[in-house]
Design a protein around this motif. Structure first.
Motif, mmCIF file in Angstrom:
data_model
loop_
_atom_site.group_PDB
_atom_site.id
_atom_site.type_symbol
_atom_site.label_atom_id
_atom_site.label_comp_id
_atom_site.label_asym_id
_atom_site.label_seq_id
_atom_site.Cartn_x
_atom_site.Cartn_y
_atom_site.Cartn_z
ATOM 1 N N GLU A 183 137.660 -82.187 49.618
ATOM 2 C CA GLU A 183 136.890 -83.268 48.981
ATOM 3 C C GLU A 183 137.039 -83.129 47.470
ATOM 4 N N ARG A 184 136.732 -84.212 46.740
ATOM 5 C CA ARG A 184 136.757 -84.065 45.287
ATOM 6 C C ARG A 184 135.628 -84.883 44.653
ATOM 7 N N THR A 185 135.162 -84.351 43.524
ATOM 8 C CA THR A 185 134.144 -85.058 42.747
ATOM 9 C C THR A 185 134.739 -85.244 41.355
ATOM 10 N N MET A 186 134.581 -86.440 40.776
ATOM 11 C CA MET A 186 135.194 -86.662 39.459
ATOM 12 C C MET A 186 134.134 -87.024 38.423
ATOM 13 N N VAL A 187 134.333 -86.492 37.222
ATOM 14 C CA VAL A 187 133.488 -86.847 36.073
ATOM 15 C C VAL A 187 134.437 -87.494 35.077
ATOM 16 N N GLY A 232 146.813 -80.626 41.509
ATOM 17 C CA GLY A 232 147.188 -81.611 40.494
ATOM 18 C C GLY A 232 147.677 -82.891 41.144
ATOM 19 N N ALA A 233 147.803 -83.922 40.289
ATOM 20 C CA ALA A 233 148.024 -85.282 40.790
ATOM 21 C C ALA A 233 149.472 -85.730 40.747
ATOM 22 N N ARG A 234 150.338 -84.928 40.141
ATOM 23 C CA ARG A 234 151.724 -85.363 39.908
ATOM 24 C C ARG A 234 152.699 -84.577 40.788
ATOM 25 N N VAL A 291 143.278 -82.919 46.924
ATOM 26 C CA VAL A 291 143.627 -84.305 47.307
ATOM 27 C C VAL A 291 143.840 -85.230 46.095
ATOM 28 N N THR A 292 143.655 -84.700 44.857
ATOM 29 C CA THR A 292 143.823 -85.555 43.674
ATOM 30 C C THR A 292 145.239 -86.138 43.624
ATOM 31 N N GLY A 293 145.331 -87.439 43.499
ATOM 32 C CA GLY A 293 146.640 -88.080 43.366
ATOM 33 C C GLY A 293 147.309 -88.381 44.702
ATOM 34 N N GLY A 339 148.553 -84.087 33.418
ATOM 35 C CA GLY A 339 148.558 -85.536 33.492
ATOM 36 C C GLY A 339 147.860 -86.059 34.733
ATOM 37 N N GLY A 340 147.108 -87.149 34.550
ATOM 38 C CA GLY A 340 146.453 -87.827 35.664
ATOM 39 C C GLY A 340 146.335 -89.308 35.346
ATOM 40 N N GLY A 341 145.440 -89.968 36.047
ATOM 41 C CA GLY A 341 145.293 -91.422 35.909
ATOM 42 C C GLY A 341 146.060 -92.077 37.037
ATOM 43 N N GLN A 342 145.379 -92.987 37.738
ATOM 44 C CA GLN A 342 145.988 -93.557 38.941
ATOM 45 C C GLN A 342 147.353 -94.191 38.671
ATOM 46 N N ALA A 343 147.430 -94.997 37.613
ATOM 47 C CA ALA A 343 148.690 -95.695 37.347
ATOM 48 C C ALA A 343 149.769 -94.717 36.902
ATOM 49 N N ALA A 344 149.414 -93.799 36.001
ATOM 50 C CA ALA A 344 150.412 -92.848 35.502
ATOM 51 C C ALA A 344 150.917 -91.960 36.639
ATOM 52 N N ASN A 345 150.008 -91.549 37.514
ATOM 53 C CA ASN A 345 150.440 -90.727 38.662
ATOM 54 C C ASN A 345 151.401 -91.508 39.539
ATOM 55 N N THR A 346 151.039 -92.759 39.840
ATOM 56 C CA THR A 346 151.887 -93.576 40.721
ATOM 57 C C THR A 346 153.271 -93.741 40.098
ATOM 58 N N THR A 377 139.819 -88.837 29.848
ATOM 59 C CA THR A 377 139.781 -87.507 30.481
ATOM 60 C C THR A 377 138.943 -87.569 31.746
ATOM 61 N N VAL A 378 139.423 -86.889 32.788
ATOM 62 C CA VAL A 378 138.650 -86.786 34.034
ATOM 63 C C VAL A 378 138.555 -85.315 34.406
ATOM 64 N N ILE A 379 137.356 -84.864 34.733
ATOM 65 C CA ILE A 379 137.176 -83.522 35.279
ATOM 66 C C ILE A 379 137.085 -83.674 36.790
ATOM 67 N N GLY A 427 146.502 -90.542 46.999
ATOM 68 C CA GLY A 427 146.609 -91.995 47.193
ATOM 69 C C GLY A 427 147.711 -92.585 46.308
ATOM 70 N N ASP A 428 147.923 -91.969 45.142
ATOM 71 C CA ASP A 428 148.937 -92.471 44.209
ATOM 72 C C ASP A 428 150.341 -92.142 44.729
ATOM 73 N N ALA A 429 150.478 -90.934 45.285
ATOM 74 C CA ALA A 429 151.759 -90.556 45.900
ATOM 75 C C ALA A 429 152.031 -91.465 47.100
ATOM 76 N N VAL A 477 146.014 -93.965 32.016
ATOM 77 C CA VAL A 477 146.678 -92.704 31.677
ATOM 78 C C VAL A 477 145.546 -91.747 31.303
ATOM 79 N N ILE A 478 145.513 -90.605 31.955
ATOM 80 C CA ILE A 478 144.333 -89.735 31.837
ATOM 81 C C ILE A 478 144.789 -88.287 31.692
ATOM 82 N N THR A 479 143.968 -87.471 31.029
ATOM 83 C CA THR A 479 144.132 -86.019 31.124
ATOM 84 C C THR A 479 143.205 -85.546 32.239
ATOM 85 N N ASP A 480 143.782 -84.899 33.249
ATOM 86 C CA ASP A 480 142.956 -84.351 34.331
ATOM 87 C C ASP A 480 142.699 -82.865 34.085
ATOM 88 N N VAL A 481 141.446 -82.465 34.188
ATOM 89 C CA VAL A 481 141.111 -81.044 34.236
ATOM 90 C C VAL A 481 140.685 -80.804 35.684
HETATM 91 O O1 LIG Z 1 144.043 -91.346 41.484
HETATM 92 C C1 LIG Z 1 143.815 -90.042 41.027
HETATM 93 C C2 LIG Z 1 143.378 -90.069 39.609
HETATM 94 O O2 LIG Z 1 142.121 -90.677 39.530
HETATM 95 C C3 LIG Z 1 141.404 -90.178 38.417
HETATM 96 O O3 LIG Z 1 141.308 -91.196 37.496
HETATM 97 C C4 LIG Z 1 142.161 -88.934 37.947
HETATM 98 O O4 LIG Z 1 142.704 -89.114 36.679
HETATM 99 C C5 LIG Z 1 143.222 -88.721 38.992
HETATM 100 O O5 LIG Z 1 144.447 -88.213 38.473
#
Ligand SMILES: OC[C@H]1O[C@H](O)[C@H](O)[C@@H]1O
Length: 299
Positions: free
Chosen positions: A104-108, A294-296, A254-256, A39-46, A95-97, A258-260, A13-17
């Protein structure tokens, strides 16, 4: 088609910026962006995408004992996800930026409280949902040493309770760190393994996607290789390889996606859909996800 029983999703479970950049990012530059926060995080998004399909879902995860953690849980409640989320005192919510540009996307990433998800919490959460039929695990939980025990316990407890299981391989870089052989040992005999093209290459080598799927189907009963704009393939131990094209849509973020995709695939497959129909539902939801920021799911 039958309505699937409750799905339990375990993982982050993540906060996405999310910053959708207006131009290229270079050292020392000042690049404009549309910045959103949520809201983000692979599991929470799914889990949120599964709830949006009208399927009962419980998310098992961990947040910090902070405002972000309270916001993330409230948002999931509002999305119709039953939350079995542990609050970890002294840890911050992950938290993920996300920097998104040109598809494309880059994540921190700071995984925060997700690293403290405990096997005891997973066990208790599963015991509280006797109506569950399937457990889906985001492999970040296995790949991070801090939460590995919880991930392994989730898979073992699901099997003991007679649930079917699926794992999303999560991310190529940590998979490379733990090594293919170790990871495949952890997920041996899961009912469904989802991998993207990079993850498939780490786990099965640089073969074509169908051959990667065949190689991985020695470990998992069914394998789906997600190839983004090139579509997806389904490989199992008994039926011919099945391929689906991706929908053509204007890509915003493209964030999320794969989860969708995972949510569409799981809800269709668990309802009894054929591999072709399940891939088609998955690519529909993936396309919907990439066409919004956004991922949701959007309201
Ligand atoms: O799968 C996408 C998620 O991966 C990253 O962990 C981000 O939180 C993003 O929402």
């Amino acid at each position: 088609m039958t309505r699937p029983a409750r799905v339990v999703v375990v993982g982050d479970v993540i906060t996405d910026v999310v910053a959708v950049l207006s131009g290229p990012l270079a050292a020392g530059s000042d690049t404009g962006a549309e910045i959103s926060f949520g809201g983000g995080g692979q599991a929470a998004n799914t889990a949120a995408w599964i709830a949006a399909q009208g399927v009962t879902v419980t998310l098992v995860g961990a947040v910090g004992d902070d405002d972000a953690g309270r916001d993330r849980v409230a948002e999931l409640d509002h999305a119709g996800v039953d939350c079995a989320v542990e609050r970890v005192v002294g840890a911050a919510t992950g938290t993920v930026i996300v920097l998104a540009s040109d598809g494309e996307r880059t994540m921190v990433t700071s995984r925060g409280a997700n690293l403290a998800l405990s096997a005891e919490h997973v066990e208790k959460a599963l015991a509280a949902v006797p109506d569950a039929g399937h457990l889906h695990l985001s492999a970040y939980t296995l790949l991070d040493a801090g939460s590995r025990g919880a991930g392994l316990r989730a898979l073992a407890a699901a099997r003991e309770r007679g649930l079917t299981t699926s794992v999303d391989a999560a991310s190529a870089a940590p998979l490379r760190r733990v090594g293919a052989r170790t990871f495949l040992g952890w997920v041996r005999d899961v009912d469904l393994l989802l991998v993207n093209a990079d993850e498939a290459t780490v786990l099965a080598g640089g073969l074509d996607p169908a051959a990667q799927g065949r190689a991985l189907s020695a470990t998992a009963r069914r394998v789906v290789v997600k190839r983004g704009a090139a579509g997806a393939v389904w490989v199992d131990r008994t039926t011919p390889v099945c391929a689906a094209a991706a929908r053509r849509v204007a890509v915003v973020d493209v964030t999320g996606a794969g989860d969708a995709f995972a949510a569409g695939l799981l809800t269709a497959w668990l309802a009894g859909a054929s591999p072709t129909a399940a891939l088609s539902r998955a690519t529909d939801l993936g396309a919907l996800a990439v066409s919004t920021a956004g991922a949701r799911p959007q309201p």
